[in-house]
Design a protein around this motif. Structure first.
Motif, PDB file in Angstrom:
ATOM      1  N   MET A 169      42.947  45.260  42.217  1.00 36.91           N
ATOM      2  CA  MET A 169      42.635  43.666  41.558  1.00 36.91           C
ATOM      3  C   MET A 169      43.304  42.602  39.750  1.00 36.91           C
ATOM      4  O   MET A 169      43.342  42.286  39.879  1.00 36.91           O
ATOM      5  CB  MET A 169      41.408  43.198  41.336  1.00 36.91           C
ATOM      6  CG  MET A 169      40.416  42.664  42.721  1.00 36.91           C
ATOM      7  SD  MET A 169      40.799  41.662  43.230  1.00 36.91           S
ATOM      8  CE  MET A 169      39.805  41.075  44.768  1.00 36.91           C
ATOM      9  N   THR A 173      46.025  40.457  38.252  1.00 32.83           N
ATOM     10  CA  THR A 173      45.365  39.058  37.051  1.00 32.83           C
ATOM     11  C   THR A 173      46.595  39.108  36.155  1.00 32.83           C
ATOM     12  O   THR A 173      47.280  38.190  35.678  1.00 32.83           O
ATOM     13  CB  THR A 173      44.422  40.338  36.205  1.00 32.83           C
ATOM     14  OG1 THR A 173      44.838  41.134  35.523  1.00 32.83           O
ATOM     15  CG2 THR A 173      42.806  39.736  36.633  1.00 32.83           C
ATOM     16  N   ILE A 183      39.953  34.365  38.970  1.00 33.72           N
ATOM     17  CA  ILE A 183      39.632  34.268  39.986  1.00 33.72           C
ATOM     18  C   ILE A 183      39.150  35.715  39.859  1.00 33.72           C
ATOM     19  O   ILE A 183      37.988  36.738  40.438  1.00 33.72           O
ATOM     20  CB  ILE A 183      39.382  33.664  41.038  1.00 33.72           C
ATOM     21  CG1 ILE A 183      39.535  32.126  41.148  1.00 33.72           C
ATOM     22  CG2 ILE A 183      38.767  34.119  42.770  1.00 33.72           C
ATOM     23  CD1 ILE A 183      39.646  31.258  42.614  1.00 33.72           C
ATOM     24  N   ALA A 184      40.480  36.390  40.305  1.00 32.43           N
ATOM     25  CA  ALA A 184      40.583  38.218  40.391  1.00 32.43           C
ATOM     26  C   ALA A 184      40.079  38.407  38.927  1.00 32.43           C
ATOM     27  O   ALA A 184      39.634  39.412  39.387  1.00 32.43           O
ATOM     28  CB  ALA A 184      42.060  38.283  40.197  1.00 32.43           C
ATOM     29  N   LYS A 186      37.251  37.734  37.638  1.00 31.61           N
ATOM     30  CA  LYS A 186      36.162  37.656  38.140  1.00 31.61           C
ATOM     31  C   LYS A 186      35.232  38.841  38.919  1.00 31.61           C
ATOM     32  O   LYS A 186      34.368  39.492  39.441  1.00 31.61           O
ATOM     33  CB  LYS A 186      35.070  36.254  38.302  1.00 31.61           C
ATOM     34  CG  LYS A 186      35.591  35.350  37.301  1.00 31.61           C
ATOM     35  CD  LYS A 186      34.698  35.621  36.228  1.00 31.61           C
ATOM     36  CE  LYS A 186      35.093  34.730  34.596  1.00 31.61           C
ATOM     37  NZ  LYS A 186      35.132  35.453  33.444  1.00 31.61           N
ATOM     38  N   CYS A 187      36.058  38.583  40.386  1.00 32.03           N
ATOM     39  CA  CYS A 187      36.030  39.959  41.878  1.00 32.03           C
ATOM     40  C   CYS A 187      35.573  41.376  40.744  1.00 32.03           C
ATOM     41  O   CYS A 187      35.363  41.679  41.074  1.00 32.03           O
ATOM     42  CB  CYS A 187      37.120  39.254  42.307  1.00 32.03           C
ATOM     43  SG  CYS A 187      36.715  38.241  43.257  1.00 32.03           S
ATOM     44  N   CYS A 188      36.827  40.957  39.625  1.00 37.87           N
ATOM     45  CA  CYS A 188      36.649  42.555  39.014  1.00 37.87           C
ATOM     46  C   CYS A 188      35.494  43.472  38.302  1.00 37.87           C
ATOM     47  O   CYS A 188      34.847  44.002  38.396  1.00 37.87           O
ATOM     48  CB  CYS A 188      37.770  42.886  37.973  1.00 37.87           C
ATOM     49  SG  CYS A 188      39.438  43.380  38.413  1.00 37.87           S
ATOM     50  N   VAL A 190      32.168  41.731  39.615  1.00 42.85           N
ATOM     51  CA  VAL A 190      31.429  41.809  40.085  1.00 42.85           C
ATOM     52  C   VAL A 190      31.840  43.696  40.782  1.00 42.85           C
ATOM     53  O   VAL A 190      30.717  43.690  40.572  1.00 42.85           O
ATOM     54  CB  VAL A 190      32.250  41.308  41.944  1.00 42.85           C
ATOM     55  CG1 VAL A 190      30.896  40.996  42.778  1.00 42.85           C
ATOM     56  CG2 VAL A 190      31.384  39.388  40.987  1.00 42.85           C
ATOM     57  N   LEU A 191      32.799  44.055  40.905  1.00 42.92           N
ATOM     58  CA  LEU A 191      33.098  45.194  41.568  1.00 42.92           C
ATOM     59  C   LEU A 191      32.444  46.395  40.919  1.00 42.92           C
ATOM     60  O   LEU A 191      31.826  46.977  40.832  1.00 42.92           O
ATOM     61  CB  LEU A 191      34.278  45.405  41.753  1.00 42.92           C
ATOM     62  CG  LEU A 191      35.276  44.825  43.000  1.00 42.92           C
ATOM     63  CD1 LEU A 191      36.339  45.114  43.336  1.00 42.92           C
ATOM     64  CD2 LEU A 191      34.724  45.731  44.758  1.00 42.92           C
TER      65      LEU A 191
END
Lengths: 268, 215
Positions: A169, A173, A183-184, A186-188, A190-191
């Motif tokens: 991810m 970016t 978005i990627a 923000k996903c990072c 979260v992970l």
């Protein structure tokens, strides 16, 4: 906002320095009663290195605010911490001659991270050097964790998948257009939060609630500290501060784990 | 400009000759002292070369690059000595102290010849801060090497970790004294405080060992 963030970072660095100072004094106070002399010696040296690194960063920020560091000398202290902590663990389990495949995968994960650091900072030499040091720490820690069976099979799969997903991810970016890259990113986060929660819970269970053997607790706390460091390097702003706090917490847990192992060996 | 090589020749000859008249640790100290001075000259050349390359300016080189170069150059004779001659711990400490003292002495000589020695407070600070700092950093490095050798744990990670610790101590000192004010006072006090701490711990350990033997 910037000032608030800077104040939080200073406060956290000062808190971490004080914590390190207390841990060093506690380790030295009982130095002659330690049963794992080499583990304790490497561990204390590692803590001293990190303390000096923190003090260097604080002093630099106050004495030369807003100037570029020509060579980040405090990274030498962090590098020393990785090497000494790795050496401490490798001598704690020196009877282990096997090399787990997961340990090699962790080196690949750190290598991807080093490439990402280069993408963010552009400092090739420093990033390669830090990458080698962090790789050593992860290799030894994961190998020892496999040897002591500190994690269940499913946990290894979850941690491994999460780690490579996170690295992938972060890589995305760089290549995705701005909206998707956001978005990627923000996903990072979260992970990373999921990973941090996992390691905090696992460490609390193993070290504080004593639901794992002292050897397992040692490996889990070491891996938690390494992971928090990786998360810190991957984040910015308030997230960086949060992971720095968790890193300080995991350092306290490493001390408790060293003490537990010491008590266990004294009993036996 | 001073001719550092000439100063070195002038100082080392009496020490080399005196080293030939003594034996054991006295000779070891004399020759390690000379090695320390030689090492100081080499590190000055290297730091000067880095400055000449123009990567950093003179001030930045002194604050950020010199600690790394100086500690690595001081470390080389130390690691050669421990690996090739396998000395006893006491002899190794004598050798390390000699290198640190030689390095500090030669650096102070050159510095005083350049800046003058009229001001007693300046000379005192120079001697008690920088001089002691070189000894403390090399004693820390030597202690690390002695511990890892004692437990047959001489590994690259352990050696590099000990070296990094010495570099950090030196770098922190250089940074603190680079600006006048409270930070420089803290910086000047740091080596003496660290040296006192090391001496107290060693004395305490020696006393404990003595009590253990006589119990």
């Amino acid at each position: 906002m910037k000032e608030l963030l800077a104040t939080i970072e200073y406060t956290e660095a000062i808190v971490q320095s004080l914590v390190l100072l207390v841990l060093i004094i506690l380790m030295l106070a009982k130095a002659d009663r330690r049963n794992n002399v080499l583990l304790s010696a490497f561990y204390v040296f590692g803590l001293i290195s990190l303390l000096m690194s923190d003090l260097y960063w604080i002093a630099y920020s106050f004495l030369r605010p807003g100037t570029r560091m020509p060579f980040a000398a405090n990274e030498i202290g962090e590098g020393a911490l990785f090497l000494l902590m790795g050496a401490a663990l490798s001598y704690a389990f020196r009877e282990n001659r096997k090399k787990a495949p997961e340990a090699f995968l962790s080196v690949v994960f750190v290598a991807i991270n080093a490439a990402l650091w280069y993408g963010w900072s552009g400092e090739l030499f420093e990033d390669i050097l830090t990458g080698v040091e962090v790789s050593y720490l992860f290799f030894v820690t994961v190998n020892s964790a496999k040897y002591t069976q500190a994690f269940k099979r499913m946990e290894w799969i979850a941690v491994g998948t999460g780690a490579f997903l996170l690295a992938g991810m972060q890589g995305l970016t760089f290549i995705l257009p701005k909206g998707l890259s956001f978005i990627a990113d923000k996903c990072c986060y979260v992970l990373m939060v999921m990973g941090a929660c996992f390691f905090v819970l696992k460490t609390v269970n193993a070290v504080i609630r004593k639901k794992a053997s002292p050897e397992q607790a040692l490996c889990i706390s070491w891996l938690a500290m390494g992971s928090m460091t990786i998360f810190m390097y991957m984040s910015a702003g308030f997230a960086y501060s949060a992971f720095l706090t968790l890193c300080t917490f995991s350092i306290i847990c490493t001390y408790l784990a060293v003490r537990r192992l010491d008590e266990r060996r004294a009993e036996s | 400009m001073i001719h550092a090589e000439n100063i070195l020749i002038c100082i080392v000859f009496p020490i080399i000759i005196s080293g030939l008249f003594v034996r054991g640790n006295a000779r070891r100290l004399a020759f390690s002292f000379v090695t320390g001075m030689l090492v100081c000259l080499i590190s000055a050349y290297l730091s000067g070369y880095v400055g000449y390359l123009g990567v950093t300016d003179i001030e930045e080189t002194a604050i950020f690059i010199s600690p790394i170069i100086e500690e690595i150059i001081k470390f080389i004779p130390l690691i050669f000595y421990i690996l090739l001659f396998e000395p006893a711990d006491d002899s190794f400490y004598v050798f390390a102290t000699g290198i640190g003292a030689g390095f500090a002495t030669f650096e102070n000589c050159c510095y005083i010849l350049t800046k003058g020695a009229e001001s007693l407070p300046f000379v005192m600070v120079r001697g008690m801060a920088v001089g002691v700092m070189h000894i403390v950093s090399i004693i820390a490095l030597a202690s690390g090497l002695v511990i890892i050798r004692r437990f047959k744990a001489l590994s690259i990670a352990g050696i590099m970790g000990s070296l990094s610790m010495a570099v950090m101590f030196h770098a922190l000192y250089n940074l603190l004294v680079s600006k006048a004010g409270v930070s420089s006072i803290v910086g000047y006090a740091m080596p003496i405080a660290a040296a006192t701490g090391i001496l107290v711990v060693r004395k305490w350990k020696a006393d404990k060992h003595y009590i253990k033997i006589h119990e």
